[in-house]
Enzyme design. Structure first.
Site, PDB file in Angstrom:
ATOM      1  N   HIS A 136       0.815  -1.216   0.000  1.00  0.00           N
ATOM      2  CA  HIS A 136       0.000   0.000   0.000  1.00  0.00           C
ATOM      3  C   HIS A 136       0.848   1.265   0.000  1.00  0.00           C
ATOM      4  O   HIS A 136       0.350   2.347  -0.305  1.00  0.00           O
ATOM      5  CB  HIS A 136      -0.986   0.002   1.186  1.00  0.00           C
ATOM      6  CG  HIS A 136      -0.380   0.299   2.514  1.00  0.00           C
ATOM      7  ND1 HIS A 136      -0.059  -0.674   3.437  1.00  0.00           N
ATOM      8  CD2 HIS A 136      -0.030   1.469   3.099  1.00  0.00           C
ATOM      9  CE1 HIS A 136       0.448  -0.115   4.520  1.00  0.00           C
ATOM     10  NE2 HIS A 136       0.479   1.192   4.349  1.00  0.00           N
ATOM     11  N   ASP A 166       0.163  -7.619   1.535  1.00  0.00           N
ATOM     12  CA  ASP A 166       0.581  -6.219   1.632  1.00  0.00           C
ATOM     13  C   ASP A 166       2.098  -6.086   1.683  1.00  0.00           C
ATOM     14  O   ASP A 166       2.636  -5.225   2.369  1.00  0.00           O
ATOM     15  CB  ASP A 166      -0.049  -5.515   2.833  1.00  0.00           C
ATOM     16  CG  ASP A 166       0.008  -3.988   2.689  1.00  0.00           C
ATOM     17  OD1 ASP A 166       0.023  -3.500   1.551  1.00  0.00           O
ATOM     18  OD2 ASP A 166       0.067  -3.292   3.714  1.00  0.00           O
ATOM     19  N   SER A 245       4.641   2.371   8.094  1.00  0.00           N
ATOM     20  CA  SER A 245       4.320   1.274   7.190  1.00  0.00           C
ATOM     21  C   SER A 245       5.529   0.869   6.366  1.00  0.00           C
ATOM     22  O   SER A 245       6.179   1.702   5.735  1.00  0.00           O
ATOM     23  CB  SER A 245       3.194   1.687   6.243  1.00  0.00           C
ATOM     24  OG  SER A 245       1.964   1.675   6.887  1.00  0.00           O
TER      25      SER A 245
END
Length: 484
Positions: A136, A166, A245
């Site tokens: 993402h 992911d 992230s």
């Protein structure tokens, strides 16, 4: 937001660069395995740390070494795309564009302007420039820029992505880089100390290190209905915020045990929960992306769920653990191995299985053709079955383990306004101009609403496939390719 008030926030922010202080230190290679002597740049001993599991962990060794291999990732997108030529798209595809001698002149194209689209973190896993981050973070990016801990900046290429976990792999053109070795995430223990390293809230807080413990393993995120189809997260209470992230979760040895991916929060910022993709899953995905360009998954071929207390009582089990098999796919791996409905799967090889997410994670570690011993409880007695995992074929129309459908190297899934290209891959669809995030609405002038429509129409076409739809940025788009 549902009744419990939780919102799953998948991190990425729009902030710019900053500097970070780095100290390079060496380790005495002759020291005992559990004892590390750390030296400064002048070769003087700074300290000796004992990394034995029986001692209170010293975080400085792990922090000062791992932080060197965590990078800041900034992604760029296009704010304006080329407008569609004002001619019949079939004419342009089959006859090479508007330059043909039919009196049509190519229209002036709008300039493409790249702008910062978001940011996150990444982890160098090989000295030759391979970096792991989240899908993402880099999804739909036209340019990816990486800033190392020593402030060197590189443009990166996206090697491959895996929306189901992911995980994404990018690469920079560099050598001799510091890297973080993989640990065996299956050996993590509840309560074990871990460090989260990344760039929370953007460039100004690059190389931030926070500490916490492993709160849970094999966790599914509560109240989450998103893209992650393989959910077996490490849950920690290390402070993680948007921008973390793709960053590293490391143990006290400085080894990679996970990739920080998401938080659960009522505010959009850290509030006690963070989730990381286990390193064993990351390692397998990365290996496949490097070797094959895509993830080679296997399917066990069972449906069911985690054993509940009531079900355990009904089945006369000692514990409410394992995966209850409700149904077995005919001809699948489990069926051929002899798994039957009402079996309870309790182990794969030597790994204990307590939940469906743990089973999912273990199956994801295998490649097509791999063998495994599956232990089940049947009629109250243990039974060991030998399984050979079947892979998901690359043929068009084949459904993958993550629920997507294969189509000329891409992965498709149904969405409200058409068929989404989840991953364009490296096949004909990508080569023709198909990109991640493109929504297919028409194939050969026929409206489509599900992947099967796309596959069926393409099969009926004798020579060519022409696709129309909407790009990830919401603009009309089209591309085509020949079937031969």
């Amino acid at each position: 937001m549902n009744g419990k008030g939780f919102v799953t926030v998948v991190a990425s922010v729009l902030l710019s660069g900053a500097t970070a202080f780095a100290v390079v230190k060496a380790v005495d290679p002759g020291a005992p395995q559990d004892v590390k002597t750390v030296y400064n740049e002048e070769g003087q001993p700074v300290k000796t740390v004992n990394l034995s599991l029986s001692d209170y962990p010293d975080f400085t060794y792990a922090a000062e070494n791992a932080v060197q291999a965590v990078v800041y990732v900034e992604v760029y997108g296009q704010s304006r795309q080329q407008q569609r030529q004002m001619i019949d798209p079939f004419f342009e595809f089959f006859f090479g564009g508007p330059q043909g001698g039919y009196g049509q002149q190519p229209q002036q194209q709008q300039p493409r302007e790249e702008r910062p689209m978001g940011s996150g973190s990444g982890v160098i896993i090989r000295a030759d420039g391979y970096i792991v981050t989240n899908n993402h973070v880099v999804a739909n990016a036209t340019k990816v820029k990486v800033t190392l801990n020593d402030n060197q900046t590189y443009e990166a290429t996206v090697v491959g992505t895996d929306p189901a976990t992911d995980v994404a792999l990018i690469k920079i053109d560099a050598a001799g880089l510091p890297s973080i070795p993989f640990a065996d995430s299956d050996k993590l223990r509840l309560g074990e100390w871990v460090l989260a390293i990344g760039s929370p809230l953007g460039a100004e807080l690059r190389s931030t290190i926070t500490a916490g413990i492993v709160s849970a393993k094999g966790r599914q995120m509560p109240n989450y209905d998103g893209e992650f189809k393989i959910e077996s997260f490490i849950q920690t209470d290390a402070a993680v915020n948007p921008g973390n992230s793709g960053g590293a979760l490391v143990n006290k040895l400085g080894e990679l045990v996970g990739i920080n991916t998401a938080i659960v929060s009522t505010t959009g910022s850290y509030s006690g929960y963070s989730f990381a993709v286990p390193s064993n899953i990351v390692k397998k995905v990365v290996s496949d992306l490097i070797d094959f360009g895509s993830v080679k998954r296997v399917m066990l071929g069972v449906t069911g769920g985690t054993v509940t207390a009531d079900l355990a009582k009904k089945l006369k089990l000692d514990k409410a653990e394992g995966v209850y098999v409700q149904d077995v796919s005919k001809g699948g791996t489990a069926d051929k191995a002899g798994v039957k409905p009402e079996d309870v799967i309790v182990a794969v090889n030597d790994t204990k299985i307590a939940t469906m997410s743990e089973l999912q994670a273990q199956v994801n570690n295998f490649h097509p053709g791999d063998k495994a011993a599956i232990k089940v409880i049947r009629d109250g007695k243990p039974v060991v079955l030998n399984a050979t995992f079947a892979g998901t074929a690359d043929a068009n129309g084949t459904e993958d383990a993550d629920g997507t459908v294969a189509f000329y190297g891409a992965k498709l899934k149904a969405v409200e306004n058409g068929v989404l290209v989840v991953s364009a891959g490296n096949g004909k669809l990508a080569q023709a101009g198909g990109e991640d995030g493109f929504v297919i609405q028409y194939v050969n002038d026929q409206k489509v609403s599900k992947p099967k429509d796309v596959v069926d129409i393409a099969k009926k076409s004798k020579r060519s496939v022409f696709i129309e739809g909407v790009t990830a940025s919401g603009r009309p788009g089209y591309f085509g390719f020949g079937k031969d």
